[in-house]
Design a protein around this motif. Sequence first.
Motif, PDB file in Angstrom:
ATOM      1  N   GLY A 157       0.663  -1.409  -0.106  1.00  0.00           N
ATOM      2  CA  GLY A 157      -0.147  -0.145  -0.039  1.00  0.00           C
ATOM      3  C   GLY A 157       0.879   1.531  -0.012  1.00  0.00           C
ATOM      4  O   GLY A 157       0.227   2.372   0.204  1.00  0.00           O
ATOM      5  N   LEU A 158       2.217   1.278  -0.169  1.00  0.00           N
ATOM      6  CA  LEU A 158       3.076   2.225  -0.052  1.00  0.00           C
ATOM      7  C   LEU A 158       2.949   3.057  -1.598  1.00  0.00           C
ATOM      8  O   LEU A 158       2.716   2.185  -2.611  1.00  0.00           O
ATOM      9  N   THR A 159       2.983   4.158  -1.601  1.00  0.00           N
ATOM     10  CA  THR A 159       3.169   4.995  -2.996  1.00  0.00           C
ATOM     11  C   THR A 159       4.446   4.938  -3.369  1.00  0.00           C
ATOM     12  O   THR A 159       5.483   4.591  -2.581  1.00  0.00           O
ATOM     13  N   ALA A 160       4.925   5.488  -4.487  1.00  0.00           N
ATOM     14  CA  ALA A 160       6.005   5.391  -5.287  1.00  0.00           C
ATOM     15  C   ALA A 160       6.915   6.271  -4.371  1.00  0.00           C
ATOM     16  O   ALA A 160       8.167   5.956  -3.974  1.00  0.00           O
ATOM     17  N   PHE A 161       6.498   7.653  -4.248  1.00  0.00           N
ATOM     18  CA  PHE A 161       7.447   8.581  -3.118  1.00  0.00           C
ATOM     19  C   PHE A 161       7.654   7.900  -1.989  1.00  0.00           C
ATOM     20  O   PHE A 161       8.776   8.155  -1.548  1.00  0.00           O
ATOM     21  N   GLN A 162       6.897   7.370  -1.316  1.00  0.00           N
ATOM     22  CA  GLN A 162       7.265   6.613  -0.061  1.00  0.00           C
ATOM     23  C   GLN A 162       8.196   5.462  -0.044  1.00  0.00           C
ATOM     24  O   GLN A 162       9.031   5.376   0.676  1.00  0.00           O
ATOM     25  N   ALA A 163       8.275   4.650  -1.077  1.00  0.00           N
ATOM     26  CA  ALA A 163       8.911   3.455  -1.227  1.00  0.00           C
ATOM     27  C   ALA A 163      10.368   4.080  -1.504  1.00  0.00           C
ATOM     28  O   ALA A 163      11.423   3.501  -1.120  1.00  0.00           O
ATOM     29  N   VAL A 164      10.342   5.049  -2.439  1.00  0.00           N
ATOM     30  CA  VAL A 164      11.713   5.706  -2.867  1.00  0.00           C
ATOM     31  C   VAL A 164      12.573   6.379  -1.593  1.00  0.00           C
ATOM     32  O   VAL A 164      13.711   6.374  -1.881  1.00  0.00           O
ATOM     33  N   VAL A 165      11.568   7.004  -0.917  1.00  0.00           N
ATOM     34  CA  VAL A 165      12.187   7.698   0.207  1.00  0.00           C
ATOM     35  C   VAL A 165      12.812   6.492   1.283  1.00  0.00           C
ATOM     36  O   VAL A 165      13.829   6.706   1.910  1.00  0.00           O
ATOM     37  N   ILE A 166      12.253   5.403   1.479  1.00  0.00           N
ATOM     38  CA  ILE A 166      12.497   4.295   2.218  1.00  0.00           C
ATOM     39  C   ILE A 166      13.882   3.917   1.778  1.00  0.00           C
ATOM     40  O   ILE A 166      14.754   3.872   2.308  1.00  0.00           O
ATOM     41  N   SER A 167      13.843   3.529   0.360  1.00  0.00           N
ATOM     42  CA  SER A 167      15.048   3.123  -0.050  1.00  0.00           C
ATOM     43  C   SER A 167      16.374   4.124  -0.104  1.00  0.00           C
ATOM     44  O   SER A 167      17.431   3.817   0.116  1.00  0.00           O
ATOM     45  N   LEU A 168      16.043   5.337  -0.505  1.00  0.00           N
ATOM     46  CA  LEU A 168      16.977   6.557  -0.336  1.00  0.00           C
ATOM     47  C   LEU A 168      17.550   6.708   1.002  1.00  0.00           C
ATOM     48  O   LEU A 168      18.829   6.888   1.223  1.00  0.00           O
ATOM     49  N   ALA A 169      16.740   6.439   1.953  1.00  0.00           N
ATOM     50  CA  ALA A 169      17.148   6.788   3.427  1.00  0.00           C
ATOM     51  C   ALA A 169      17.745   5.553   4.082  1.00  0.00           C
ATOM     52  O   ALA A 169      18.638   5.587   4.877  1.00  0.00           O
ATOM     53  N   ASN A 170      17.518   4.421   3.703  1.00  0.00           N
ATOM     54  CA  ASN A 170      17.949   3.089   4.455  1.00  0.00           C
ATOM     55  C   ASN A 170      19.204   2.562   3.683  1.00  0.00           C
ATOM     56  O   ASN A 170      20.225   2.013   4.270  1.00  0.00           O
ATOM     57  N   VAL A 171      18.873   2.209   2.349  1.00  0.00           N
ATOM     58  CA  VAL A 171      19.863   1.429   1.631  1.00  0.00           C
ATOM     59  C   VAL A 171      20.300   0.192   2.346  1.00  0.00           C
ATOM     60  O   VAL A 171      21.498  -0.173   2.311  1.00  0.00           O
ATOM     61  N   THR A 172      19.249  -0.499   2.740  1.00  0.00           N
ATOM     62  CA  THR A 172      19.532  -1.955   3.129  1.00  0.00           C
ATOM     63  C   THR A 172      18.458  -2.773   2.912  1.00  0.00           C
ATOM     64  O   THR A 172      17.252  -2.602   3.372  1.00  0.00           O
ATOM     65  N   SER A 173      18.769  -3.861   2.242  1.00  0.00           N
ATOM     66  CA  SER A 173      17.673  -4.900   1.704  1.00  0.00           C
ATOM     67  C   SER A 173      17.243  -5.575   3.048  1.00  0.00           C
ATOM     68  O   SER A 173      15.967  -5.543   3.000  1.00  0.00           O
ATOM     69  N   ALA A 174      18.146  -6.178   3.948  1.00  0.00           N
ATOM     70  CA  ALA A 174      17.370  -6.930   5.010  1.00  0.00           C
ATOM     71  C   ALA A 174      16.487  -6.022   5.866  1.00  0.00           C
ATOM     72  O   ALA A 174      15.357  -6.457   6.326  1.00  0.00           O
ATOM     73  N   GLY A 175      16.904  -4.662   6.272  1.00  0.00           N
ATOM     74  CA  GLY A 175      16.217  -3.865   7.100  1.00  0.00           C
ATOM     75  C   GLY A 175      14.770  -3.433   6.052  1.00  0.00           C
ATOM     76  O   GLY A 175      13.821  -3.346   6.955  1.00  0.00           O
ATOM     77  N   GLN A 176      14.872  -3.053   4.947  1.00  0.00           N
ATOM     78  CA  GLN A 176      13.625  -2.765   4.320  1.00  0.00           C
ATOM     79  C   GLN A 176      12.819  -3.602   4.179  1.00  0.00           C
ATOM     80  O   GLN A 176      11.386  -3.655   4.445  1.00  0.00           O
ATOM     81  N   PHE A 177      13.015  -4.894   3.934  1.00  0.00           N
ATOM     82  CA  PHE A 177      12.263  -5.959   3.491  1.00  0.00           C
ATOM     83  C   PHE A 177      11.358  -6.240   5.137  1.00  0.00           C
ATOM     84  O   PHE A 177      10.224  -6.814   5.064  1.00  0.00           O
ATOM     85  N   ALA A 178      12.208  -6.437   6.057  1.00  0.00           N
ATOM     86  CA  ALA A 178      11.799  -6.431   7.403  1.00  0.00           C
ATOM     87  C   ALA A 178      10.779  -5.539   7.839  1.00  0.00           C
ATOM     88  O   ALA A 178       9.976  -5.685   8.297  1.00  0.00           O
ATOM     89  N   ALA A 179      11.155  -4.474   7.392  1.00  0.00           N
ATOM     90  CA  ALA A 179      10.059  -3.173   7.537  1.00  0.00           C
ATOM     91  C   ALA A 179       8.808  -3.257   6.907  1.00  0.00           C
ATOM     92  O   ALA A 179       7.760  -2.974   7.568  1.00  0.00           O
ATOM     93  N   LEU A 180       8.786  -3.918   5.586  1.00  0.00           N
ATOM     94  CA  LEU A 180       7.406  -4.183   5.142  1.00  0.00           C
ATOM     95  C   LEU A 180       6.513  -5.004   5.876  1.00  0.00           C
ATOM     96  O   LEU A 180       5.283  -4.887   6.153  1.00  0.00           O
TER      97      LEU A 180
END
Length: 254
Positions: A37-60
């Motif tokens: 349910g995230l928008t493109a903007f929200q997902a891009v901000v998460i990726s740009l701020a975190n840059v970590t696959s394990a952390g981002q997939f866990a966050a979802l």
Amino acid sequence: METNRLQWKNGFRDGIPIALGYFAVSFTFGILAKKAGLTAFQAVVISLANVTSAGQFAALGLMGASATYLEMATTQLVLNLRYCLMSCVLSQKLNSKAPFWHRFLLAHGITDEIFGVAVCKSDKLNPFYNYGLMSSAIPGWTLGTFFGVISGEVLPERIISALSIALYGMFIAVIIPPAKGNKILTGIILLSMLMSLFFAKTEIFHSVSPGFKIIILTVLIAGVAAFLFPVRKADEGCPDEERSLAPALREGGL
């Protein structure tokens, strides 16, 4: 100034293969973010701020389970604590007179792959080399997320479901190669699966939120493995089996 520019160019060039790999993985993240349910903007901000696959997939997963901010913050701290150690290592490779802001920016842009390339540089590390790595690798990760979200809006549902399997393929590709011929690591992987199943099926743990289950399992299994099978400093007498344990634990999300 010319040296800094050359270092940046060299780093940018060396970061292109990393960017291509990041694009493929973050594309999957973008698809899953769209499903969450995230928008493109929200997902891009998460990726740009975190840059970590394990952390981002866990966050979802935590977002989908309506986890608290404390669970999310603690999970990210545990999963990404290794970057503190990597930052310290790279900091030692910088010139002792390098200003703090260089160290701060380098620490923010450290990933497993960027660290692996930068730490292998001989002599002192020029911060602009890392900036070059970041300039190609991080956009690759962010653009992959963006196109993953966009694809989730236009591609047929069957294709989206098929692409979502790439996440599990990524994790399998991470744990299988180092586990080959390594009985210790194979045992730890199997133990992780059994413990996860035990936590999921045992009634007493039903009241524990998904976020804290991840935290408990990560600390418990990684702690026991580190205590029972410590990795010595790399030397000629260090067995390959033990030497490969630490990076495999790191990559496997343990």
